[in-house]
Design a protein around this motif. Structure first.
Motif, short mmCIF file in Angstrom:
data_model
loop_
_atom_site.label_atom_id
_atom_site.label_comp_id
_atom_site.label_asym_id
_atom_site.label_seq_id
_atom_site.Cartn_x
_atom_site.Cartn_y
_atom_site.Cartn_z
N LYS A 49 0.85 -1.20 0.00
CA LYS A 49 0.00 0.00 0.00
C LYS A 49 0.88 1.24 0.00
O LYS A 49 1.97 1.25 0.56
N LEU A 50 0.36 2.30 -0.60
CA LEU A 50 1.04 3.59 -0.56
C LEU A 50 1.00 4.14 0.86
O LEU A 50 0.05 3.92 1.59
N GLY A 51 2.05 4.85 1.23
CA GLY A 51 2.09 5.47 2.54
C GLY A 51 3.51 5.86 2.90
O GLY A 51 4.43 5.64 2.12
N ALA A 57 8.31 7.33 0.14
CA ALA A 57 6.99 6.72 0.23
C ALA A 57 7.05 5.22 -0.07
O ALA A 57 7.81 4.77 -0.93
N ARG A 58 6.26 4.45 0.67
CA ARG A 58 6.06 3.04 0.35
C ARG A 58 5.25 2.97 -0.92
O ARG A 58 4.48 3.87 -1.24
N SER A 59 5.39 1.88 -1.62
CA SER A 59 4.68 1.71 -2.88
C SER A 59 3.81 0.47 -2.83
O SER A 59 3.95 -0.38 -1.95
N ASP A 60 2.92 0.39 -3.79
CA ASP A 60 2.21 -0.84 -4.07
C ASP A 60 2.87 -1.43 -5.31
O ASP A 60 3.55 -0.73 -6.04
N HIS A 92 3.59 2.09 -7.49
CA HIS A 92 3.23 3.43 -7.06
C HIS A 92 1.98 3.93 -7.79
O HIS A 92 2.01 4.91 -8.52
N ASN A 93 0.91 3.18 -7.59
CA ASN A 93 -0.39 3.54 -8.15
C ASN A 93 -0.34 3.62 -9.68
O ASN A 93 -0.90 4.53 -10.28
N HIS A 95 2.08 4.49 -11.58
CA HIS A 95 2.90 5.58 -12.12
C HIS A 95 4.32 5.14 -12.45
O HIS A 95 5.09 5.92 -13.00
N GLY A 133 9.58 1.40 1.42
CA GLY A 133 9.90 2.81 1.21
C GLY A 133 11.37 3.11 1.38
O GLY A 133 11.76 3.98 2.15
#
Length: 170
Positions: A49-51, A57-60, A92-93, A95, A133
């Motif tokens: 999950k992003l956060g 930032a952590r990514s998905d 990252h969603n 991206h 992250g």
């Protein structure tokens, strides 16, 4: 089975992964390339999950074949390293796109980045960086004079930038 660091095993398990998981891969996946093993174990999973993360930032990570965007950087680095890079996931969603080369090194590229970064020298290292992250290493290709890296523009000569020679010897 693909080696995952213990730090990310719970994140993969929460997404539905389990040891010895095997799924069919599309016929277009190169059988003798590391991408085949990755997709046979992780295809279809949406992990993480992003956060906020440790350094960034952590990514998905969403595994699937292809989401190959045909980036010029991928063609260039493949030619320089004399290896085929294959896309195996978005991150990252959606991206970023993740690519693996024939030696198992994972690279990240995105339309919002001006360049390519080394996400990890192994799949496990790349997953740990993305999901916890940790920053990737900016890689400057000979055709570029700058790279965008976590909100900074780094110019050729910056000690934070990895070049092709360092990638090959490191």
């Amino acid at each position: 089975m693909t080696t995952l660091p213990t730090t990310v095993l719970p994140i993969f398990a929460a997404a539905g992964w389990f040891p010895e998981r095997k799924v069919p891969v599309p016929p277009a996946v190169p059988a003798n390339h590391p991408v085949a093993a990755i997709l046979s174990e992780f295809d279809g999973l949406n992990v993480g999950k992003l956060g906020p993360g440790m350094e960034c930032a952590r990514s998905d990570v969403s595994f699937g074949w292809p989401p190959d965007e045909g980036y010029d950087e991928i063609s260039e680095i493949g030619a320089l390293l004399q290896t085929e890079l294959a896309c195996f996931a978005t991150a990252h969603n959606n991206h970023q796109s993740l690519y693996i080369d024939g030696r198992g090194r994972v690279f990240v590229v995105s339309p919002i980045m001006s360049g390519i970064s080394l996400m990890g020298r192994t799949f496990g290292e790349a997953m740990e960086r993305a999901l916890l992250g940790r920053k990737a290493s900016p890689l400057l290709l000979p055709s570029h004079d700058r790279v965008s890296w976590y909100g900074e523009v780094l110019l050729r000569g910056n000690p934070q930038i990895m070049n092709i020679e360092e990638l090959e010897t490191g």
